[in-house]
Design a protein around this motif. Structure first.
Motif, short mmCIF file in Angstrom:
data_model
loop_
_atom_site.label_atom_id
_atom_site.label_comp_id
_atom_site.label_asym_id
_atom_site.label_seq_id
_atom_site.Cartn_x
_atom_site.Cartn_y
_atom_site.Cartn_z
N ARG A 22 0.84 -1.18 0.00
CA ARG A 22 0.00 0.00 0.00
C ARG A 22 0.89 1.24 0.00
O ARG A 22 2.09 1.15 0.25
CB ARG A 22 -0.94 0.01 1.21
N ARG A 23 0.28 2.37 -0.27
CA ARG A 23 1.03 3.62 -0.35
C ARG A 23 0.51 4.60 0.69
O ARG A 23 -0.66 4.56 1.06
CB ARG A 23 0.92 4.20 -1.76
N GLN A 24 1.39 5.52 1.12
CA GLN A 24 1.06 6.44 2.19
C GLN A 24 1.35 7.87 1.76
O GLN A 24 2.34 8.16 1.10
CB GLN A 24 1.85 6.10 3.45
N VAL A 25 0.46 8.76 2.15
CA VAL A 25 0.66 10.19 1.90
C VAL A 25 1.70 10.70 2.90
O VAL A 25 1.49 10.64 4.12
CB VAL A 25 -0.65 10.97 2.06
N ILE A 26 2.80 11.18 2.41
CA ILE A 26 3.87 11.70 3.28
C ILE A 26 3.78 13.22 3.40
O ILE A 26 3.95 13.78 4.49
CB ILE A 26 5.25 11.29 2.74
N ASN A 36 -8.52 10.50 -2.92
CA ASN A 36 -8.17 9.09 -3.16
C ASN A 36 -8.91 8.54 -4.38
O ASN A 36 -9.87 7.77 -4.25
CB ASN A 36 -8.50 8.26 -1.92
N LEU A 60 -7.80 12.69 1.97
CA LEU A 60 -6.73 12.15 2.79
C LEU A 60 -5.81 13.25 3.29
O LEU A 60 -5.59 14.26 2.61
CB LEU A 60 -5.92 11.13 1.99
N GLY A 63 -0.11 10.99 6.32
CA GLY A 63 -0.14 9.81 7.18
C GLY A 63 -1.19 8.81 6.78
O GLY A 63 -1.12 7.64 7.17
N ASP A 64 -2.21 9.23 5.97
CA ASP A 64 -3.24 8.30 5.50
C ASP A 64 -2.70 7.45 4.35
O ASP A 64 -1.78 7.84 3.62
CB ASP A 64 -4.48 9.06 5.03
N PHE A 65 -3.31 6.29 4.16
CA PHE A 65 -2.94 5.41 3.06
C PHE A 65 -3.87 5.65 1.88
O PHE A 65 -5.06 5.93 2.04
CB PHE A 65 -3.00 3.95 3.49
N ASP A 69 -4.37 -1.49 -1.93
CA ASP A 69 -4.06 -2.05 -0.61
C ASP A 69 -4.37 -3.54 -0.68
O ASP A 69 -5.54 -3.94 -0.66
CB ASP A 69 -4.89 -1.36 0.48
#
Length: 314
Positions: A22-26, A36, A60, A63-65, A69
């Motif tokens: 999965r990917r995460q918002v940094i 999203n 998002l 910290g959110d994905f 996923d």
């Protein structure tokens, strides 16, 4: 044949693996939120762009994905046995292994592209694998040894090679098949008080491998998945290495490798549209006999070492 010292051993092993993707918002890069949605799929139909149908158009924060996923699970168990014997002139061994492997995909989201095949656990895939290896060594006078080994093995594809594009759905590569390995080698070993050397000639055949590549195709003007089946190679070569103790403090060592790695057959390539899973084209890949880009195929090494009685080395 069973004269001398004979040993029999066996063992059992179990391995379980789980990998989640999965990917995460940094960083929002100055934005108020990140939406999203799948921008590549939004033009197909209304719901296609939703990564998560249960939470459409979700906003998002850092910290959110976001995006896909899913997880790939693999489980394998195997049992092996080995019989070996050693006497003054001959050593030999015979090894066998049988295994059972299980793979499946789990989707943690229902996406808009494949709502019926993206969430939950996909159907499990089972494989039976096996290996048989044998070897013999002839001990000759003067520190000379001559040996030969042979191996036949079947292998299950890697977890990610089972699925057409696991980011979106459970759909399997078709046809999917086990790969096989065949290997033979022979060589000469020499050992004395100040000189040791080893010469090996080998050939390995890797048959019916599967590879999945994802990229954007300019020809089809779309993101695609290229599925290559029947990918086969032959690796053959010669290796020679050794060391010579010139003096208790001085040693020369060397090694050389000459290999030839090439494609054995003409594999089949199928290109699928990444967003619809439609088959776009099928082609036979004319690579038989061509060199395979597996890294350097010729290498040489030579070195000299000095070890001081004072504890330092050059």
């Amino acid at each position: 044949l069973l004269q001398g010292k004979t040993d029999f051993s066996w063992g059992w092993g179990q391995q379980i693996s789980s990998q989640r993707y999965r990917r995460q918002v940094i960083d929002l890069l100055g934005g108020a939120y990140y939406l999203n949605i799948n921008g590549f799929a939004s033009s197909l139909y209304a719901a296609a762009g939703q990564y998560d149908l249960l939470h459409p158009d979700r906003r998002l924060q850092a910290g959110d994905f976001f995006g896909h996923d899913y997880a790939l699970f693999s489980q394998s168990g195997h049992i092996w046995m080995q019989l070996q014997q050693s006497d003054k002139k001959w050593d030999w061994f015979l090894t066998g292994k049988w295994g059972r492997e299980r793979f499946n995909r789990r989707g943690y989201l229902l996406n808009g592209l494949f709502p019926l095949f993206s969430g939950g656990d996909g159907p499990p895939i089972f494989w039976n694998t096996g290996m048989l290896k044998a070897g013999i060594t002839r001990k000759w006078r003067g520190g000379h040894y001559f040996y030969g080994h042979a191996l036949v093995q079947t292998n299950a594809p890697l977890a990610e090679q089972h699925f057409l594009h696991p980011r979106y759905s459970h759909r399997l590569v078709n046809p999917i098949q086990a790969s096989s390995t065949r290997h033979v080698e022979g060589g000469w070993i020499f050992r004395s008080s100040n000189l040791s050397s080893r010469l090996t000639v080998y050939s390995t055949w890797l048959i019916d491998n599967t590879e999945v590549q994802s990229f954007y195709s300019d020809q089809h003007d779309a993101p695609v998945n290229l599925v290559i089946t029947g990918l086969s190679f032959q690796h053959r070569g010669l290796e020679w290495s050794g060391s010579w103790q010139l003096h208790p403090d001085w040693e020369i060592d060397w090694a050389m490798v000459e290999t030839h790695n090439s494609y054995l057959r003409r594999p089949q390539g199928k290109i699928y549209h990444d967003l619809t899973e439609n088959l776009l084209s099928t082609e036979e890949m004319h690579v038989r006999g061509y060199r395979a880009g597996t890294g350097p195929q010729r290498a040489f090494h030579a070195g000299i070492q000095y070890r001081s009685s004072g504890g330092w080395m050059i």
